[in-house]
Design a protein around this motif. Sequence first.
Motif, PDB file in Angstrom:
ATOM      1  N   PRO A  68       8.136  -4.385  -0.994  1.00 52.24           N
ATOM      2  CA  PRO A  68       8.946  -4.794  -2.151  1.00 52.24           C
ATOM      3  C   PRO A  68       8.333  -6.014  -2.831  1.00 52.24           C
ATOM      4  O   PRO A  68       7.872  -6.945  -2.160  1.00 52.24           O
ATOM      5  N   LEU A  69       8.322  -5.994  -4.156  1.00 50.87           N
ATOM      6  CA  LEU A  69       7.664  -7.056  -4.912  1.00 50.87           C
ATOM      7  C   LEU A  69       8.166  -8.433  -4.510  1.00 50.87           C
ATOM      8  O   LEU A  69       7.378  -9.374  -4.353  1.00 50.87           O
ATOM      9  N   GLU A  70       9.476  -8.561  -4.323  1.00 47.75           N
ATOM     10  CA  GLU A  70      10.050  -9.867  -4.004  1.00 47.75           C
ATOM     11  C   GLU A  70       9.679 -10.339  -2.597  1.00 47.75           C
ATOM     12  O   GLU A  70       9.864 -11.511  -2.260  1.00 47.75           O
ATOM     13  N   CYS A  71       9.140  -9.436  -1.778  1.00 45.00           N
ATOM     14  CA  CYS A  71       8.773  -9.798  -0.401  1.00 45.00           C
ATOM     15  C   CYS A  71       7.267  -9.977  -0.220  1.00 45.00           C
ATOM     16  O   CYS A  71       6.778 -10.122   0.915  1.00 45.00           O
ATOM     17  N   GLY A  72       6.530  -9.963  -1.323  1.00 38.50           N
ATOM     18  CA  GLY A  72       5.074 -10.093  -1.237  1.00 38.50           C
ATOM     19  C   GLY A  72       4.626 -11.361  -0.544  1.00 38.50           C
ATOM     20  O   GLY A  72       3.796 -11.335   0.370  1.00 38.50           O
ATOM     21  N   GLU A  73       5.166 -12.501  -0.976  1.00 39.01           N
ATOM     22  CA  GLU A  73       4.781 -13.778  -0.374  1.00 39.01           C
ATOM     23  C   GLU A  73       5.245 -13.872   1.075  1.00 39.01           C
ATOM     24  O   GLU A  73       4.565 -14.440   1.918  1.00 39.01           O
ATOM     25  N   TYR A  74       6.409 -13.302   1.338  1.00 39.41           N
ATOM     26  CA  TYR A  74       6.934 -13.315   2.711  1.00 39.41           C
ATOM     27  C   TYR A  74       5.989 -12.568   3.654  1.00 39.41           C
ATOM     28  O   TYR A  74       5.650 -13.054   4.742  1.00 39.41           O
ATOM     29  N   VAL A  75       5.549 -11.369   3.244  1.00 35.78           N
ATOM     30  CA  VAL A  75       4.649 -10.580   4.092  1.00 35.78           C
ATOM     31  C   VAL A  75       3.316 -11.301   4.261  1.00 35.78           C
ATOM     32  O   VAL A  75       2.749 -11.346   5.363  1.00 35.78           O
ATOM     33  N   LYS A  76       2.817 -11.878   3.184  1.00 35.14           N
ATOM     34  CA  LYS A  76       1.565 -12.646   3.266  1.00 35.14           C
ATOM     35  C   LYS A  76       1.701 -13.783   4.276  1.00 35.14           C
ATOM     36  O   LYS A  76       0.842 -13.969   5.148  1.00 35.14           O
ATOM     37  N   ALA A 128      -6.009  -8.764   2.026  1.00 34.09           N
ATOM     38  CA  ALA A 128      -5.931 -10.044   1.315  1.00 34.09           C
ATOM     39  C   ALA A 128      -6.319  -9.867  -0.154  1.00 34.09           C
ATOM     40  O   ALA A 128      -5.827 -10.569  -1.035  1.00 34.09           O
ATOM     41  N   ASP A 129      -7.202  -8.905  -0.414  1.00 29.71           N
ATOM     42  CA  ASP A 129      -7.618  -8.620  -1.793  1.00 29.71           C
ATOM     43  C   ASP A 129      -6.742  -7.569  -2.464  1.00 29.71           C
ATOM     44  O   ASP A 129      -6.970  -7.222  -3.623  1.00 29.71           O
ATOM     45  N   HIS A 130      -5.758  -7.067  -1.725  1.00 28.96           N
ATOM     46  CA  HIS A 130      -4.916  -6.002  -2.275  1.00 28.96           C
ATOM     47  C   HIS A 130      -3.438  -6.288  -2.039  1.00 28.96           C
ATOM     48  O   HIS A 130      -2.648  -5.379  -1.787  1.00 28.96           O
ATOM     49  N   GLY A 131      -3.102  -7.574  -2.115  1.00 31.19           N
ATOM     50  CA  GLY A 131      -1.701  -7.970  -2.157  1.00 31.19           C
ATOM     51  C   GLY A 131      -0.922  -7.824  -0.874  1.00 31.19           C
ATOM     52  O   GLY A 131       0.300  -7.831  -0.895  1.00 31.19           O
ATOM     53  N   TYR A 132      -1.600  -7.674   0.255  1.00 32.87           N
ATOM     54  CA  TYR A 132      -0.906  -7.539   1.547  1.00 32.87           C
ATOM     55  C   TYR A 132       0.148  -6.435   1.522  1.00 32.87           C
ATOM     56  O   TYR A 132       1.212  -6.567   2.099  1.00 32.87           O
ATOM     57  N   GLY A 133      -0.205  -5.334   0.829  1.00 32.58           N
ATOM     58  CA  GLY A 133       0.702  -4.197   0.792  1.00 32.58           C
ATOM     59  C   GLY A 133       1.474  -4.040  -0.503  1.00 32.58           C
ATOM     60  O   GLY A 133       2.249  -3.095  -0.646  1.00 32.58           O
ATOM     61  N   LEU A 134       1.269  -4.937  -1.462  1.00 30.87           N
ATOM     62  CA  LEU A 134       1.964  -4.825  -2.748  1.00 30.87           C
ATOM     63  C   LEU A 134       1.377  -3.707  -3.610  1.00 30.87           C
ATOM     64  O   LEU A 134       2.054  -3.178  -4.481  1.00 30.87           O
ATOM     65  N   GLU A 135       0.101  -3.367  -3.366  1.00 27.15           N
ATOM     66  CA  GLU A 135      -0.552  -2.321  -4.145  1.00 27.15           C
ATOM     67  C   GLU A 135      -0.408  -0.969  -3.454  1.00 27.15           C
ATOM     68  O   GLU A 135      -0.407  -0.884  -2.221  1.00 27.15           O
ATOM     69  N   LYS A 144     -14.357   2.397   1.253  1.00 26.97           N
ATOM     70  CA  LYS A 144     -15.509   1.523   0.971  1.00 26.97           C
ATOM     71  C   LYS A 144     -15.519   0.347   1.954  1.00 26.97           C
ATOM     72  O   LYS A 144     -16.582  -0.080   2.421  1.00 26.97           O
ATOM     73  N   TRP A 145     -14.324  -0.186   2.233  1.00 23.54           N
ATOM     74  CA  TRP A 145     -14.208  -1.286   3.190  1.00 23.54           C
ATOM     75  C   TRP A 145     -14.562  -0.808   4.597  1.00 23.54           C
ATOM     76  O   TRP A 145     -15.308  -1.469   5.325  1.00 23.54           O
ATOM     77  N   VAL A 146     -14.030   0.351   4.981  1.00 30.18           N
ATOM     78  CA  VAL A 146     -14.310   0.904   6.314  1.00 30.18           C
ATOM     79  C   VAL A 146     -15.806   1.094   6.514  1.00 30.18           C
ATOM     80  O   VAL A 146     -16.353   0.804   7.589  1.00 30.18           O
TER      81      VAL A 146
END
Length: 261
Positions: A68-76, A128-135, A144-146
């Motif tokens: 959830p968008l509002e939980c982005g910082e919390y998950v990070k 970290a480059d993809h919003g910790y699950g926000l995307e 590509k990362w793997v």
Amino acid sequence: MILPRLFLFVFFFSLVLCNEQFNSHVLPRPLILETTQLREVDNELKLQCTSWRFGVEANNLNPWKTVPLECGEYVKDYMLGRAYSLDLERVSNEAGVYAKSLKLSGDGKDIWVFDVDETLLSHLPYYADHGYGLEIFDPAEFNKWVDKAIAPALEPSLKLYKEVMGLGFKVFLLTGRSEMQRSVTEENLINAGFQNWDKLILRGSEDHGKLATIFKSDKRSEMVKEGYRILGNSGDQWSDLLGSFMSNRSFKLPNPMYYIL
């Protein structure tokens, strides 16, 4: 009489000025109230996001695609903070206690199954480059990362991995990665400290399109048909652990960044 009256006038006028100066300090009080309200809102949001994460870990939520968008910082904050590390350590320690409590048969058929991604290897640098699950998950970008084969080990899982191997378990790695990624997966695992596994099972061409729960159940079925006893299973997704031919005991690692059916 004039001087005393003048004195009294000056005295009372000074009191008025003092009162006005004192009252001027009342002005920040609405700001204090606003700050208090903001803290209450922040606390409520943190509680709501903690409740959401609990629902994720308990598998009580419907399938979801993004944090959830509002939980982005919390998950990070959770993933980068001490709480995530403590949760990983607790799962690993409990699994280790269980593993040590078992008496193995000695016939080489007692196995422990490990998932790979977010169970043995951490993809925090990618997320970290993809919003910790926000995307929304992008398989092409993730692959590509793997292919870089640089994901670090989850240290508590590495500790458990070595413990169960030292106790005499056969170690099977069961991952939803494609068979085409075998070489980079082996390279990454070895470089991260995971060595001497007995089997590394990936998705073959016949497995593509299967839900993770079905795919992993099918592979566990094959293990059992070959005479293996699945005594332990570690994974960060419920689809790693549920389905058919489940292990005697399963251990769910925390992961609020994504959900796989």
